[in-house]
Design a protein around this motif. Sequence first.
Motif, short mmCIF file in Angstrom:
data_model
loop_
_atom_site.label_atom_id
_atom_site.label_comp_id
_atom_site.label_asym_id
_atom_site.label_seq_id
_atom_site.Cartn_x
_atom_site.Cartn_y
_atom_site.Cartn_z
N ALA A 290 1.03 -1.21 -0.38
CA ALA A 290 0.35 -0.17 -0.27
C ALA A 290 1.29 0.95 0.24
N PRO A 291 0.46 2.75 -0.84
CA PRO A 291 0.80 3.35 -0.22
C PRO A 291 1.71 3.61 1.59
N TRP A 292 2.54 4.95 1.64
CA TRP A 292 3.17 5.10 2.88
C TRP A 292 2.16 5.54 3.90
N PRO A 293 1.49 6.26 4.20
CA PRO A 293 0.21 6.51 4.35
C PRO A 293 -0.42 5.85 5.45
N VAL A 294 -0.46 4.83 4.66
CA VAL A 294 -1.27 3.78 5.28
C VAL A 294 0.28 2.18 6.20
N ILE A 295 0.68 2.18 5.31
CA ILE A 295 1.70 1.65 6.44
C ILE A 295 1.95 2.36 6.75
N GLU A 296 1.81 3.49 7.39
CA GLU A 296 2.20 4.47 8.47
C GLU A 296 1.61 4.07 9.56
N SER A 297 -0.30 4.91 9.37
CA SER A 297 -0.72 3.51 9.95
C SER A 297 -1.21 3.11 10.79
N HIS A 298 -0.71 1.97 9.98
CA HIS A 298 -0.87 0.23 10.43
C HIS A 298 0.88 0.42 11.48
N LEU A 299 1.70 0.43 11.41
CA LEU A 299 2.20 0.58 12.11
C LEU A 299 2.57 1.46 13.06
N LYS A 300 1.10 2.35 13.47
CA LYS A 300 1.60 3.24 14.42
C LYS A 300 0.01 2.53 15.99
N ARG A 301 -0.66 2.00 14.97
CA ARG A 301 -1.23 1.18 15.91
C ARG A 301 -0.60 -0.11 16.00
N ILE A 302 0.67 -1.39 16.14
CA ILE A 302 0.50 -1.84 16.19
C ILE A 302 1.69 -2.18 17.23
N LEU A 303 1.92 -0.67 16.69
CA LEU A 303 3.60 -0.08 17.78
C LEU A 303 3.12 -0.02 19.11
N ASP A 304 1.92 0.82 19.20
CA ASP A 304 1.13 1.76 19.91
C ASP A 304 0.91 0.38 21.41
N GLN A 305 0.28 -0.81 20.91
CA GLN A 305 0.00 -1.91 21.36
C GLN A 305 0.98 -2.36 21.89
N GLY A 306 2.14 -3.18 20.75
CA GLY A 306 3.67 -3.31 21.19
C GLY A 306 3.95 -3.29 22.27
N LEU A 307 4.39 -1.25 22.29
CA LEU A 307 4.80 -1.33 23.39
C LEU A 307 4.51 -0.64 25.05
N GLN A 308 3.53 -0.91 24.76
CA GLN A 308 2.98 -1.14 25.85
C GLN A 308 3.47 -2.02 27.39
N SER A 309 4.80 -2.55 26.60
CA SER A 309 6.24 -3.89 27.10
C SER A 309 6.76 -3.71 26.33
N ASP A 310 8.10 -3.68 27.37
CA ASP A 310 9.12 -4.18 26.37
C ASP A 310 9.45 -5.56 26.11
N SER A 311 8.25 -6.41 26.15
CA SER A 311 8.50 -7.84 26.17
C SER A 311 7.82 -7.52 24.27
N TYR A 312 8.96 -7.02 23.30
CA TYR A 312 8.04 -6.90 21.98
C TYR A 312 8.67 -6.74 21.34
N ILE A 313 8.94 -8.45 19.88
CA ILE A 313 9.71 -7.98 18.45
C ILE A 313 8.62 -7.55 17.78
N PHE A 314 9.16 -6.01 17.17
CA PHE A 314 8.66 -5.83 15.80
C PHE A 314 8.89 -6.47 14.43
N ASN A 315 8.09 -7.55 13.33
CA ASN A 315 7.77 -7.91 12.49
C ASN A 315 6.62 -7.88 11.79
N LEU A 316 6.80 -8.86 11.00
CA LEU A 316 5.45 -8.66 10.15
C LEU A 316 4.78 -10.75 10.04
N GLY A 317 3.32 -10.51 10.15
CA GLY A 317 3.07 -11.86 10.26
C GLY A 317 3.19 -12.68 9.72
#
Length: 345
Positions: A290-317
């Motif tokens: 998808a275009p970058w703004p779509v990617i960025e909005s999904h990244l923010k959603r995932i990171l806002d959840q993942g960053l609730q703890s240090d126990s998180y590694i970013f990857n694709l599904g």
Amino acid sequence: MPFNDTILKAAYGEKTTHTPVWFMRQAGRSQPEYRKIKETHSLFEITHDPELCAYVTKLPVDQYNTDAAILYKDIMSPLGAIGVDVEIKSGIGPVIGNPIRSIQDVERLGQIQPEQDVPYILDTIKLLTTEQLNVPLIGFTGAPFTLASYMIEGGPSKNYNKTKAMMYEQPEAWHLLMEKLSDMCITYTHAQIDAGCKMIQVFDSWVGALNKADYHEFIAPHMRRIFAGIKEKNVPVTTFGVGASHLIEEWNALPVDVLGLDWRLQIEEARAKGITKTLQGNLDPAILLAPWPVIESHLKRILDQGLQSDSYIFNLGHGVFPEVQPDTLRRVSEFVHDYSTQYKK
Ligand SMILES: O=C(O)CCc1c2[nH]c(c1CC(=O)O)Cc1[nH]c(c(CC(=O)O)c1CCC(=O)O)Cc1[nH]c(c(CC(=O)O)c1CCC(=O)O)Cc1[nH]c(c(CCC(=O)O)c1CC(=O)O)C2
């Protein structure tokens, strides 16, 4: 530059200054340099040439600034050593010349001796970890169910009918097969760790085809032995499956450090189920087209959840699609690093 061990810390839930990033199938696929090599070399030829295999493995670390490398090879790579006639056919995938259908077929399978059977894999690991990499090298193995699905079906499958038939109708053969493959997983990953890998991912990509009760009865005891066996070498271990969200509580009960999620279950949904282990994931790889703004909005959603703890590694599904632009992966990695660094300040 000092060694970047962020991913190892995150795997154990320790504090990190940024969220570590790597991409499943980061080596190859979309990279033009890799495609050029693939014009003249098969996967088998690349993995048998340590210099070339190390180059392919390291390329995404340099280009995308990932926090880990994953060894370029396939989950089928060790199966020849135990007597499976496997070939990777272009446009089809792994094809097995002698599918496993009976207990006699299972009894005929041998054991892997990594130093003798796959010395080129160990040489590639040594080359990368002693001379080339500044981040941990992730070693890996396919898990028994996923490997068995190829070995029994004879190749890629949609419904795993023959695999399930053996599991339900020939439990003795099934458990012997799981035991032999578990032994292989442990010996093979131990050799990868001894050669220099600092973390192990166990790909149980297709185990989501089973329900919870069957996973508990037919798979979990073997996975418990595998994870405990790998962890004797004191490295963090990740398990991963596609369409396996319903198994997350089963995984959580096993001696594994990191649970790799596909995109079907959100990080906060997993946390709401009481999962406290490190989570890895889980951008839908299709979003990278998808275009970058779509990617960025999904990244923010995932990171806002993942960053609730240090126990998180970013990857694709799941793995990167070949159509994805390399620059998109570079931007995703940069975004995750910047966004998480700000958040953690
Ligand atoms: O996925 C494909 O590339 C298609 C064929 C296929 C392969 N293994 C297979 C499949 C799926 C299937 O048919 O069931 C079977 C396979 N290989 C693998 C998995 C695990 C998974 O991704 O969930 C699986 C099962 C699930 C899945 O297909 O995703 C793992 C794998 N293959 C491979 C790698 C290494 C890498 O990509 O750096 C890795 C693992 C590490 C990682 O995530 O980075 C490499 C691989 N395997 C394969 C290929 C194609 C080789 C060729 O055309 O000569 C290639 C190289 C490439 O993608 O360019 C063959």
